[in-house]
Design a protein around this motif. Structure first.
Motif, PDB file in Angstrom:
ATOM      1  N   ILE A   3      79.017 -20.798  40.110  1.00 55.87           N
ATOM      2  CA  ILE A   3      79.939 -21.917  39.957  1.00 55.87           C
ATOM      3  C   ILE A   3      79.989 -22.234  38.465  1.00 55.87           C
ATOM      4  CG2 ILE A   3      80.449 -24.305  40.600  1.00 55.87           C
ATOM      5  CD1 ILE A   3      80.304 -22.469  43.020  1.00 55.87           C
ATOM      6  N   GLY A   4      81.210 -22.335  37.924  1.00 59.63           N
ATOM      7  CA  GLY A   4      81.359 -22.636  36.502  1.00 59.63           C
ATOM      8  C   GLY A   4      80.967 -21.461  35.631  1.00 59.63           C
ATOM      9  N   PHE A   5      81.536 -20.298  35.907  1.00 55.67           N
ATOM     10  CA  PHE A   5      81.110 -19.070  35.207  1.00 55.67           C
ATOM     11  C   PHE A   5      81.605 -18.967  33.773  1.00 55.67           C
ATOM     12  CE2 PHE A   5      84.825 -17.978  37.816  1.00 55.67           C
ATOM     13  CZ  PHE A   5      85.710 -17.533  36.841  1.00 55.67           C
ATOM     14  N   GLY A   6      82.565 -19.781  33.366  1.00 54.72           N
ATOM     15  CA  GLY A   6      83.034 -19.770  31.975  1.00 54.72           C
ATOM     16  C   GLY A   6      83.535 -18.408  31.551  1.00 54.72           C
ATOM     17  N   GLU A   7      82.916 -17.827  30.553  1.00 50.05           N
ATOM     18  CA  GLU A   7      83.345 -16.518  30.041  1.00 50.05           C
ATOM     19  C   GLU A   7      82.861 -15.353  30.903  1.00 50.05           C
ATOM     20  OE1 GLU A   7      81.933 -16.587  26.031  1.00 50.05           O
ATOM     21  OE2 GLU A   7      83.586 -17.854  25.372  1.00 50.05           O
ATOM     22  N   GLY A   8      82.031 -15.622  31.897  1.00 51.28           N
ATOM     23  CA  GLY A   8      81.592 -14.578  32.814  1.00 51.28           C
ATOM     24  C   GLY A   8      80.346 -13.828  32.389  1.00 51.28           C
ATOM     25  N   PHE A   9      79.641 -14.339  31.392  1.00 50.70           N
ATOM     26  CA  PHE A   9      78.470 -13.627  30.870  1.00 50.70           C
ATOM     27  C   PHE A   9      77.408 -13.387  31.949  1.00 50.70           C
ATOM     28  CE2 PHE A   9      74.204 -13.718  28.966  1.00 50.70           C
ATOM     29  CZ  PHE A   9      74.272 -12.561  28.220  1.00 50.70           C
ATOM     30  N   TYR A  10      77.087 -14.421  32.729  1.00 47.82           N
ATOM     31  CA  TYR A  10      76.042 -14.260  33.749  1.00 47.82           C
ATOM     32  C   TYR A  10      76.500 -13.333  34.869  1.00 47.82           C
ATOM     33  CZ  TYR A  10      73.656 -18.050  31.360  1.00 47.82           C
ATOM     34  OH  TYR A  10      73.040 -18.818  30.416  1.00 47.82           O
ATOM     35  N   LEU A  11      77.776 -13.401  35.224  1.00 48.94           N
ATOM     36  CA  LEU A  11      78.306 -12.471  36.223  1.00 48.94           C
ATOM     37  C   LEU A  11      78.142 -11.034  35.735  1.00 48.94           C
ATOM     38  CD1 LEU A  11      81.605 -14.270  37.263  1.00 48.94           C
ATOM     39  CD2 LEU A  11      79.480 -14.145  38.578  1.00 48.94           C
ATOM     40  N   TRP A  12      78.476 -10.813  34.479  1.00 47.15           N
ATOM     41  CA  TRP A  12      78.355  -9.475  33.886  1.00 47.15           C
ATOM     42  C   TRP A  12      76.897  -9.006  33.896  1.00 47.15           C
ATOM     43  CZ3 TRP A  12      76.451  -8.331  28.742  1.00 47.15           C
ATOM     44  CH2 TRP A  12      76.563  -6.982  28.404  1.00 47.15           C
ATOM     45  N   GLU A  13      75.988  -9.895  33.520  1.00 50.75           N
ATOM     46  CA  GLU A  13      74.562  -9.541  33.501  1.00 50.75           C
ATOM     47  C   GLU A  13      74.075  -9.173  34.903  1.00 50.75           C
ATOM     48  OE1 GLU A  13      72.101  -9.151  31.189  1.00 50.75           O
ATOM     49  OE2 GLU A  13      73.619  -9.307  29.644  1.00 50.75           O
ATOM     50  N   ILE A  14      74.476  -9.946  35.897  1.00 48.01           N
ATOM     51  CA  ILE A  14      74.061  -9.665  37.274  1.00 48.01           C
ATOM     52  C   ILE A  14      74.607  -8.309  37.724  1.00 48.01           C
ATOM     53  CG2 ILE A  14      74.367 -10.377  39.679  1.00 48.01           C
ATOM     54  CD1 ILE A  14      74.336 -13.309  38.561  1.00 48.01           C
ATOM     55  N   LEU A  15      75.902  -8.079  37.472  1.00 44.14           N
ATOM     56  CA  LEU A  15      76.527  -6.824  37.900  1.00 44.14           C
ATOM     57  C   LEU A  15      75.994  -5.619  37.127  1.00 44.14           C
ATOM     58  CD1 LEU A  15      80.091  -8.180  38.460  1.00 44.14           C
ATOM     59  CD2 LEU A  15      78.684  -7.055  40.185  1.00 44.14           C
ATOM     60  N   LYS A  16      75.600  -5.836  35.902  1.00 46.64           N
ATOM     61  CA  LYS A  16      75.015  -4.753  35.104  1.00 46.64           C
ATOM     62  C   LYS A  16      73.655  -4.347  35.679  1.00 46.64           C
ATOM     63  CE  LYS A  16      73.591  -5.722  30.976  1.00 46.64           C
ATOM     64  NZ  LYS A  16      73.455  -6.082  29.571  1.00 46.64           N
ATOM     65  N   GLU A  17      72.877  -5.337  36.124  1.00 45.98           N
ATOM     66  CA  GLU A  17      71.543  -5.068  36.654  1.00 45.98           C
ATOM     67  C   GLU A  17      71.569  -4.592  38.106  1.00 45.98           C
ATOM     68  OE1 GLU A  17      68.604  -5.070  35.009  1.00 45.98           O
ATOM     69  OE2 GLU A  17      69.826  -5.385  33.226  1.00 45.98           O
ATOM     70  N   ILE A  18      72.543  -5.104  38.889  1.00 45.56           N
ATOM     71  CA  ILE A  18      72.630  -4.763  40.317  1.00 45.56           C
ATOM     72  C   ILE A  18      74.071  -4.346  40.608  1.00 45.56           C
ATOM     73  CG2 ILE A  18      72.087  -5.515  42.660  1.00 45.56           C
ATOM     74  CD1 ILE A  18      70.635  -7.939  41.338  1.00 45.56           C
ATOM     75  N   PRO A  19      74.454  -3.136  40.246  1.00 45.38           N
ATOM     76  CA  PRO A  19      75.857  -2.720  40.328  1.00 45.38           C
ATOM     77  C   PRO A  19      76.409  -2.561  41.744  1.00 45.38           C
ATOM     78  CG  PRO A  19      74.492  -0.895  39.592  1.00 45.38           C
ATOM     79  CD  PRO A  19      73.609  -2.105  39.646  1.00 45.38           C
ATOM     80  N   ASP A  20      75.565  -2.539  42.748  1.00 44.36           N
ATOM     81  CA  ASP A  20      76.035  -2.326  44.117  1.00 44.36           C
ATOM     82  C   ASP A  20      76.388  -3.607  44.858  1.00 44.36           C
ATOM     83  OD1 ASP A  20      75.595   0.325  43.649  1.00 44.36           O
ATOM     84  OD2 ASP A  20      73.660   0.376  44.659  1.00 44.36           O
ATOM     85  N   ILE A  21      76.307  -4.756  44.202  1.00 45.88           N
ATOM     86  CA  ILE A  21      76.598  -5.997  44.902  1.00 45.88           C
ATOM     87  C   ILE A  21      78.010  -6.483  44.575  1.00 45.88           C
ATOM     88  CG2 ILE A  21      74.178  -6.677  44.909  1.00 45.88           C
ATOM     89  CD1 ILE A  21      74.905  -8.786  42.786  1.00 45.88           C
ATOM     90  N   LYS A  22      78.441  -7.471  45.305  1.00 45.52           N
ATOM     91  CA  LYS A  22      79.706  -8.137  45.039  1.00 45.52           C
ATOM     92  C   LYS A  22      79.381  -9.577  44.672  1.00 45.52           C
ATOM     93  CE  LYS A  22      84.247  -9.079  46.807  1.00 45.52           C
ATOM     94  NZ  LYS A  22      85.229  -8.724  47.834  1.00 45.52           N
ATOM     95  N   VAL A  23      79.963 -10.049  43.582  1.00 46.58           N
ATOM     96  CA  VAL A  23      79.755 -11.428  43.164  1.00 46.58           C
ATOM     97  C   VAL A  23      81.058 -12.204  43.310  1.00 46.58           C
ATOM     98  CG1 VAL A  23      77.878 -10.867  41.568  1.00 46.58           C
ATOM     99  CG2 VAL A  23      80.217 -10.948  40.731  1.00 46.58           C
ATOM    100  N   VAL A  24      80.907 -13.480  43.567  1.00 44.71           N
ATOM    101  CA  VAL A  24      82.041 -14.385  43.681  1.00 44.71           C
ATOM    102  C   VAL A  24      81.800 -15.504  42.693  1.00 44.71           C
ATOM    103  CG1 VAL A  24      83.332 -15.927  45.198  1.00 44.71           C
ATOM    104  CG2 VAL A  24      82.342 -13.821  46.117  1.00 44.71           C
TER     105      VAL A  24
END
Length: 83
Positions: A3-24
């Motif tokens: 919630i409140g992802f802004g520029e998406g940095f944390y989403l990117w970090e999560i997807l970089k570390e766990i590429p097989d998941i889906k984030v919302v």
């Protein structure tokens, strides 16, 4: 979910570390949604790995599927008024 992802940095970090998941992600800023979407795409994250939506935590987040493994609100806490 973020919630409140802004520029998406944390989403990117999560997807970089766990590429097989889906984030919302939900953000109140249409600009943030567009920016983060472009940034994730340019970083090579496939579009089926993320969904970015408009959402205002003060109005509630509408989730049809209420299952969430974890959520981050890293850029939200400073915007919540004291009561």
């Amino acid at each position: 979910m973020e919630i409140g992802f802004g520029e998406g940095f944390y989403l990117w970090e999560i997807l970089k570390e766990i590429p097989d998941i889906k984030v919302v992600g939900y953000d109140i800023s249409p600009y943030a949604i567009e920016f983060a979407s472009r940034m994730l795409t340019v970083a090579g994250i496939l579009s089926y790995n993320f969904e970015l939506h408009y959402g205002n935590i003060f109005e509630g987040i509408d989730r049809q599927d209420e299952s969430v493994d974890f959520a981050t609100l890293a850029e939200v806490i400073e915007h919540i008024p004291r009561s």
